[in-house]
Design a protein around this motif. Structure first.
Motif, PDB file in Angstrom:
ATOM      1  N   SER A  87       5.020   8.634   7.795  1.00 52.18           N
ATOM      2  CA  SER A  87       4.090   9.713   8.098  1.00 52.18           C
ATOM      3  C   SER A  87       2.842   9.247   8.853  1.00 52.18           C
ATOM      4  O   SER A  87       2.112  10.085   9.395  1.00 52.18           O
ATOM      5  CB  SER A  87       3.668  10.422   6.814  1.00 52.18           C
ATOM      6  N   VAL A  88       2.599   7.943   8.901  1.00 50.93           N
ATOM      7  CA  VAL A  88       1.369   7.452   9.552  1.00 50.93           C
ATOM      8  C   VAL A  88       1.647   6.541  10.741  1.00 50.93           C
ATOM      9  O   VAL A  88       0.708   6.115  11.417  1.00 50.93           O
ATOM     10  CB  VAL A  88       0.454   6.726   8.547  1.00 50.93           C
ATOM     11  N   LYS A  89       2.906   6.252  11.005  1.00 56.41           N
ATOM     12  CA  LYS A  89       3.245   5.362  12.118  1.00 56.41           C
ATOM     13  C   LYS A  89       2.695   5.899  13.427  1.00 56.41           C
ATOM     14  O   LYS A  89       2.809   7.093  13.716  1.00 56.41           O
ATOM     15  CB  LYS A  89       4.764   5.215  12.219  1.00 56.41           C
ATOM     16  N   GLY A  90       2.070   5.006  14.191  1.00 61.06           N
ATOM     17  CA  GLY A  90       1.503   5.397  15.471  1.00 61.06           C
ATOM     18  C   GLY A  90       0.109   5.971  15.383  1.00 61.06           C
ATOM     19  O   GLY A  90      -0.549   6.168  16.414  1.00 61.06           O
ATOM     20  N   ARG A  91      -0.358   6.257  14.161  1.00 65.15           N
ATOM     21  CA  ARG A  91      -1.702   6.834  13.990  1.00 65.15           C
ATOM     22  C   ARG A  91      -2.632   5.913  13.206  1.00 65.15           C
ATOM     23  O   ARG A  91      -3.834   5.882  13.465  1.00 65.15           O
ATOM     24  CB  ARG A  91      -1.608   8.175  13.258  1.00 65.15           C
ATOM     25  N   PHE A  92      -2.094   5.179  12.256  1.00 64.79           N
ATOM     26  CA  PHE A  92      -2.895   4.298  11.397  1.00 64.79           C
ATOM     27  C   PHE A  92      -2.618   2.847  11.745  1.00 64.79           C
ATOM     28  O   PHE A  92      -1.506   2.499  12.145  1.00 64.79           O
ATOM     29  CB  PHE A  92      -2.563   4.517   9.926  1.00 64.79           C
ATOM     30  N   THR A  93      -3.637   2.006  11.561  1.00 63.65           N
ATOM     31  CA  THR A  93      -3.494   0.572  11.790  1.00 63.65           C
ATOM     32  C   THR A  93      -4.129  -0.193  10.640  1.00 63.65           C
ATOM     33  O   THR A  93      -5.304   0.019  10.325  1.00 63.65           O
ATOM     34  CB  THR A  93      -4.161   0.141  13.107  1.00 63.65           C
ATOM     35  N   ILE A  94      -3.344  -1.061  10.014  1.00 66.59           N
ATOM     36  CA  ILE A  94      -3.867  -1.924   8.962  1.00 66.59           C
ATOM     37  C   ILE A  94      -4.183  -3.288   9.563  1.00 66.59           C
ATOM     38  O   ILE A  94      -3.465  -3.781  10.443  1.00 66.59           O
ATOM     39  CB  ILE A  94      -2.861  -2.056   7.786  1.00 66.59           C
ATOM     40  N   SER A  95      -5.271  -3.888   9.102  1.00 66.06           N
ATOM     41  CA  SER A  95      -5.643  -5.219   9.568  1.00 66.06           C
ATOM     42  C   SER A  95      -6.418  -5.919   8.462  1.00 66.06           C
ATOM     43  O   SER A  95      -6.838  -5.282   7.484  1.00 66.06           O
ATOM     44  CB  SER A  95      -6.473  -5.140  10.853  1.00 66.06           C
ATOM     45  N   LYS A 153     -13.756 -12.592   5.930  1.00 66.72           N
ATOM     46  CA  LYS A 153     -14.677 -11.619   5.322  1.00 66.72           C
ATOM     47  C   LYS A 153     -14.118 -11.041   4.027  1.00 66.72           C
ATOM     48  O   LYS A 153     -14.713 -10.135   3.451  1.00 66.72           O
ATOM     49  CB  LYS A 153     -14.972 -10.495   6.310  1.00 66.72           C
ATOM     50  N   ASN A 154     -12.937 -11.530   3.623  1.00 61.30           N
ATOM     51  CA  ASN A 154     -12.304 -11.007   2.405  1.00 61.30           C
ATOM     52  C   ASN A 154     -12.147  -9.487   2.461  1.00 61.30           C
ATOM     53  O   ASN A 154     -12.336  -8.803   1.446  1.00 61.30           O
ATOM     54  CB  ASN A 154     -13.103 -11.403   1.164  1.00 61.30           C
ATOM     55  N   THR A 155     -11.784  -8.979   3.609  1.00 60.46           N
ATOM     56  CA  THR A 155     -11.758  -7.539   3.830  1.00 60.46           C
ATOM     57  C   THR A 155     -10.458  -7.111   4.508  1.00 60.46           C
ATOM     58  O   THR A 155      -9.965  -7.801   5.412  1.00 60.46           O
ATOM     59  CB  THR A 155     -12.953  -7.093   4.680  1.00 60.46           C
ATOM     60  N   VAL A 156      -9.942  -5.979   4.060  1.00 60.21           N
ATOM     61  CA  VAL A 156      -8.794  -5.328   4.677  1.00 60.21           C
ATOM     62  C   VAL A 156      -9.251  -3.969   5.184  1.00 60.21           C
ATOM     63  O   VAL A 156     -10.059  -3.296   4.527  1.00 60.21           O
ATOM     64  CB  VAL A 156      -7.640  -5.158   3.677  1.00 60.21           C
ATOM     65  N   TYR A 157      -8.718  -3.576   6.332  1.00 55.60           N
ATOM     66  CA  TYR A 157      -9.132  -2.330   6.961  1.00 55.60           C
ATOM     67  C   TYR A 157      -7.940  -1.394   7.141  1.00 55.60           C
ATOM     68  O   TYR A 157      -6.798  -1.833   7.253  1.00 55.60           O
ATOM     69  CB  TYR A 157      -9.747  -2.597   8.337  1.00 55.60           C
ATOM     70  N   LEU A 158      -8.243  -0.117   7.200  1.00 54.46           N
ATOM     71  CA  LEU A 158      -7.246   0.878   7.586  1.00 54.46           C
ATOM     72  C   LEU A 158      -7.918   1.800   8.604  1.00 54.46           C
ATOM     73  O   LEU A 158      -8.780   2.603   8.238  1.00 54.46           O
ATOM     74  CB  LEU A 158      -6.740   1.685   6.393  1.00 54.46           C
ATOM     75  N   GLN A 159      -7.543   1.639   9.868  1.00 58.63           N
ATOM     76  CA  GLN A 159      -8.052   2.511  10.923  1.00 58.63           C
ATOM     77  C   GLN A 159      -7.141   3.732  10.992  1.00 58.63           C
ATOM     78  O   GLN A 159      -5.931   3.597  11.187  1.00 58.63           O
ATOM     79  CB  GLN A 159      -8.061   1.785  12.262  1.00 58.63           C
ATOM     80  N   MET A 160      -7.718   4.901  10.823  1.00 60.19           N
ATOM     81  CA  MET A 160      -6.939   6.138  10.784  1.00 60.19           C
ATOM     82  C   MET A 160      -7.366   7.020  11.952  1.00 60.19           C
ATOM     83  O   MET A 160      -8.531   7.448  12.011  1.00 60.19           O
ATOM     84  CB  MET A 160      -7.170   6.868   9.462  1.00 60.19           C
ATOM     85  N   ASN A 161      -6.450   7.251  12.860  1.00 58.86           N
ATOM     86  CA  ASN A 161      -6.707   8.088  14.030  1.00 58.86           C
ATOM     87  C   ASN A 161      -5.834   9.336  13.989  1.00 58.86           C
ATOM     88  O   ASN A 161      -4.852   9.395  13.245  1.00 58.86           O
ATOM     89  CB  ASN A 161      -6.419   7.312  15.312  1.00 58.86           C
ATOM     90  N   CYS A 206     -11.766  -2.397   2.524  1.00 61.42           N
ATOM     91  CA  CYS A 206     -11.518  -2.843   1.155  1.00 61.42           C
ATOM     92  C   CYS A 206     -12.021  -4.275   1.057  1.00 61.42           C
ATOM     93  O   CYS A 206     -11.453  -5.171   1.703  1.00 61.42           O
ATOM     94  CB  CYS A 206     -10.039  -2.764   0.828  1.00 61.42           C
ATOM     95  N   VAL A 207     -13.061  -4.471   0.269  1.00 64.73           N
ATOM     96  CA  VAL A 207     -13.640  -5.799   0.100  1.00 64.73           C
ATOM     97  C   VAL A 207     -13.150  -6.393  -1.211  1.00 64.73           C
ATOM     98  O   VAL A 207     -13.225  -5.751  -2.266  1.00 64.73           O
ATOM     99  CB  VAL A 207     -15.166  -5.745   0.122  1.00 64.73           C
ATOM    100  N   ALA A 208     -12.662  -7.617  -1.138  1.00 66.54           N
ATOM    101  CA  ALA A 208     -12.158  -8.313  -2.323  1.00 66.54           C
ATOM    102  C   ALA A 208     -13.182  -9.327  -2.813  1.00 66.54           C
ATOM    103  O   ALA A 208     -13.868  -9.962  -2.014  1.00 66.54           O
ATOM    104  CB  ALA A 208     -10.852  -9.011  -1.991  1.00 66.54           C
ATOM    105  N   SER A 209     -13.250  -9.477  -4.116  1.00 65.88           N
ATOM    106  CA  SER A 209     -14.103 -10.496  -4.714  1.00 65.88           C
ATOM    107  C   SER A 209     -13.371 -11.120  -5.892  1.00 65.88           C
ATOM    108  O   SER A 209     -12.411 -10.568  -6.405  1.00 65.88           O
ATOM    109  CB  SER A 209     -15.431  -9.896  -5.181  1.00 65.88           C
ATOM    110  N   GLY A 210     -13.813 -12.302  -6.272  1.00 66.67           N
ATOM    111  CA  GLY A 210     -13.219 -12.983  -7.408  1.00 66.67           C
ATOM    112  C   GLY A 210     -12.172 -14.013  -7.020  1.00 66.67           C
ATOM    113  O   GLY A 210     -12.023 -15.026  -7.686  1.00 66.67           O
ATOM    114  N   ARG A 211     -11.437 -13.737  -5.986  1.00 68.91           N
ATOM    115  CA  ARG A 211     -10.434 -14.678  -5.487  1.00 68.91           C
ATOM    116  C   ARG A 211     -10.385 -14.557  -3.967  1.00 68.91           C
ATOM    117  O   ARG A 211     -10.726 -13.516  -3.408  1.00 68.91           O
ATOM    118  CB  ARG A 211      -9.046 -14.357  -6.065  1.00 68.91           C
ATOM    119  N   ALA A 212      -9.944 -15.603  -3.313  1.00 72.00           N
ATOM    120  CA  ALA A 212      -9.803 -15.565  -1.862  1.00 72.00           C
ATOM    121  C   ALA A 212      -8.704 -14.593  -1.462  1.00 72.00           C
ATOM    122  O   ALA A 212      -7.629 -14.578  -2.062  1.00 72.00           O
ATOM    123  CB  ALA A 212      -9.488 -16.951  -1.328  1.00 72.00           C
ATOM    124  N   LEU A 213      -8.987 -13.791  -0.470  1.00 71.03           N
ATOM    125  CA  LEU A 213      -8.033 -12.776  -0.043  1.00 71.03           C
ATOM    126  C   LEU A 213      -6.742 -13.386   0.487  1.00 71.03           C
ATOM    127  O   LEU A 213      -5.688 -12.751   0.457  1.00 71.03           O
ATOM    128  CB  LEU A 213      -8.677 -11.882   1.019  1.00 71.03           C
TER     129      LEU A 213
END
Length: 117
Positions: free
Chosen positions: A63-71, A76-84, A22-29
């Protein structure tokens, strides 16, 4: 006002992995707490994960604990969701959202994630 654009969705087999961005623009993340939500057909939108502006406070839905990781990478003004270990029940449209208070006020357009059995 911040604008959010998600990417990284697609179709994957059960047990596979995807990483959403998720890339943000317009304001600092750094001004925003961020979250990932999802909505499956016929179901209500649910929160998947959230992360504070500093990254120090993180929440995951049961439902996602232990499988997904948010960072987040504020530089980079970016948020990630790693889904395993993806499951068919993870199939949904995934949305990125931003907040400066308790409520999420800014939303992306969503990205489709489909997990085949």
């Amino acid at each position: 006002q911040v604008q959010l654009v998600e990417s990284g969705g697609g179709t994957v087999g059960a047990g596979g992995s995807l990483r959403l961005s998720c890339v943000a623009s317009g304001r600092a993340l750094t001004m925003y707490g961020m979250g990932w939500f999802r909505q499956a057909p016929g179901k209500e939108r649910e929160i998947v994960a959230s992360i504070s502006w500093s990254g120090n406070t993180i929440y995951y839905g049961d439902s996602v604990k232990g499988r997904f990781t948010i960072s987040r990478d504020n530089a980079k003004n970016t948020v990630y969701l790693q889904m395993n270990s993806l499951k068919p029940e993870d199939t949904a449209v995934y949305y990125c959202a931003a907040r400066q208070s308790r409520e999420f006020h800014y939303w992306g357009q969503g990205t489709q994630v489909t997990v085949s059995s």
